[in-house]
Design a protein around this motif. Sequence first.
Motif: not given
Length: 65
Positions: A12-25, A44-45, A56-60
């Motif tokens: 279900p929808r949430v207010e925010q997501v935190l994007w992680l790049v290479d494992g870091l916020p 990069h992941t 957490t989503s699956a890594p791309v």
Amino acid sequence: LATLALRATVEPRVEQVLWLVDGLPWQLAAYPYPARWPLASGAHTFQARVPFSKVTSAPVSVVVQ
């Protein structure tokens, strides 16, 4: 400046997501969670995480040449 568009679908929808790049916020994004990451050479992941949770989503992975 070249960028990569990041998008996530969360149910279900949430207010925010935190994007992680290479494992870091990297960036906090409000619904519908768009972000634009400035391209940097190398491998990069990316993942989207629900803040204050372990959901957490699956890594791309991408390679920028």
